[in-house]
Enzyme design. Sequence first.
Site, PDB file in Angstrom:
ATOM      1  N   HIS A  14      -4.299   2.940  -9.795  1.00  0.00           N
ATOM      2  CA  HIS A  14      -4.821   3.732  -8.556  1.00  0.00           C
ATOM      3  C   HIS A  14      -6.036   2.897  -8.209  1.00  0.00           C
ATOM      4  O   HIS A  14      -6.874   2.314  -8.768  1.00  0.00           O
ATOM      5  CB  HIS A  14      -5.412   5.191  -9.405  1.00  0.00           C
ATOM      6  CG  HIS A  14      -5.860   6.044  -8.268  1.00  0.00           C
ATOM      7  ND1 HIS A  14      -7.142   6.587  -8.438  1.00  0.00           N
ATOM      8  CD2 HIS A  14      -5.470   6.315  -6.977  1.00  0.00           C
ATOM      9  CE1 HIS A  14      -7.223   7.433  -7.180  1.00  0.00           C
ATOM     10  NE2 HIS A  14      -6.432   7.369  -6.614  1.00  0.00           N
ATOM     11  N   HIS A  56     -12.250   3.233   0.110  1.00  0.00           N
ATOM     12  CA  HIS A  56     -11.656   4.671  -0.008  1.00  0.00           C
ATOM     13  C   HIS A  56     -12.780   5.579   0.545  1.00  0.00           C
ATOM     14  O   HIS A  56     -12.103   6.765   1.498  1.00  0.00           O
ATOM     15  CB  HIS A  56     -11.758   5.056  -1.596  1.00  0.00           C
ATOM     16  CG  HIS A  56     -11.453   6.726  -1.734  1.00  0.00           C
ATOM     17  ND1 HIS A  56     -12.359   7.641  -1.625  1.00  0.00           N
ATOM     18  CD2 HIS A  56     -10.153   7.175  -2.136  1.00  0.00           C
ATOM     19  CE1 HIS A  56     -11.806   8.817  -1.851  1.00  0.00           C
ATOM     20  NE2 HIS A  56     -10.444   8.533  -2.035  1.00  0.00           N
TER      21      HIS A  56
HETATM   22  O1  G3P Z   1      -2.336   8.387  -3.260  1.00  0.00           O
HETATM   23  C1  G3P Z   1      -2.978   8.860  -4.449  1.00  0.00           C
HETATM   24  C2  G3P Z   1      -4.040   9.137  -4.325  1.00  0.00           C
HETATM   25  O2  G3P Z   1      -4.943   7.820  -4.172  1.00  0.00           O
HETATM   26  C3  G3P Z   1      -4.853  10.211  -3.488  1.00  0.00           C
HETATM   27  O3  G3P Z   1      -6.329  10.290  -3.314  1.00  0.00           O
HETATM   28  O4  G3P Z   1      -8.430  10.324  -2.752  1.00  0.00           O
HETATM   29  O5  G3P Z   1      -7.969   8.707  -4.558  1.00  0.00           O
HETATM   30  O6  G3P Z   1      -6.885   8.296  -2.251  1.00  0.00           O
HETATM   31  P1  G3P Z   1      -7.439   9.205  -3.432  1.00  0.00           P
HETATM   32 MG    MG Z   2      -5.692   6.833  -2.554  1.00  0.00          MG
END
Ligand code: G3P
Ligand code: MG
Length: 244
Positions: A14, A56
């Site tokens: 992630h 992000h």
């Molecule tokens: O794509 C999965 C996840 O990354 C979505 O949440 O806020 O971490 O981008 P976020």
């Molecule tokens: Mg994401």
Amino acid sequence: MPHLPLALPRWFAHRGGGSLAPENTLAGIRLAARLGFKAVEFDVMLSGDGTPVLIHDETLEGTTDGVGNVCATPDAVLFALDAGDGEPIPRFAEAALLCRQLGLVANVEIKPATGFERSTAEIVARMTGELWRDAPVPPLISSFSLEALEIARDLAPQIRRGILYEAVPADWLAEMQRLQAVSLHGDADLLTDQVLAEAKAEGIPVLCYTVNAENQAKNLLSRGVSGMFTDRLDLFAAEAGFFF
Ligand code: G3P
Ligand code: MG
């Protein structure tokens, strides 16, 4: 609905390298590959000059030593910032090249700043098509923005799309069909057995975020989840090579 064949890894690092490296950096992506991960997810937003970059938040304060809105910051300022451990904010093109070199599946999350949905999707979708042209390991585009996915469908139809939700709404299947998406992505804590049963009946893989505990992963897999996004690369490295 047409289903493109999906050969996707069970585990996605992630935001590049999870919590083991500065998020959304090339160092993170390199680390994920070193630990055996076959897929990475990262977030793509436009700079003030319209350059797609990995970040992000809409603001710089959370992950860099800069201040202000990403969409209002020129490249000359943005690329001089420290995104952690001396790492710069990467250009999307650099991240794409690195993923190709490392043989990683890239989950390109289109993360438009508010009001920039159309321009972000147009640029990122077109570039994704170009950057991965004839790539042996094709990427997967996802977004919480249905408008962005619609634009990606129209501008880069050959790139697989995943629809991204927090809580999955009742009309998810109709939206997937409309967007010709191949995977359903949802918040692990909000995922219901009803949605999992509906997805199973349609043969649609469900991926969920963000899974940072072994018990939770076991439980989700037993309920029929196919793929997961994790910050805990250390916990799941042993099964990072599994595909579904
Ligand atoms: O794509 C999965 C996840 O990354 C979505 O949440 O806020 O971490 O981008 P976020
Ligand atoms: Mg994401």
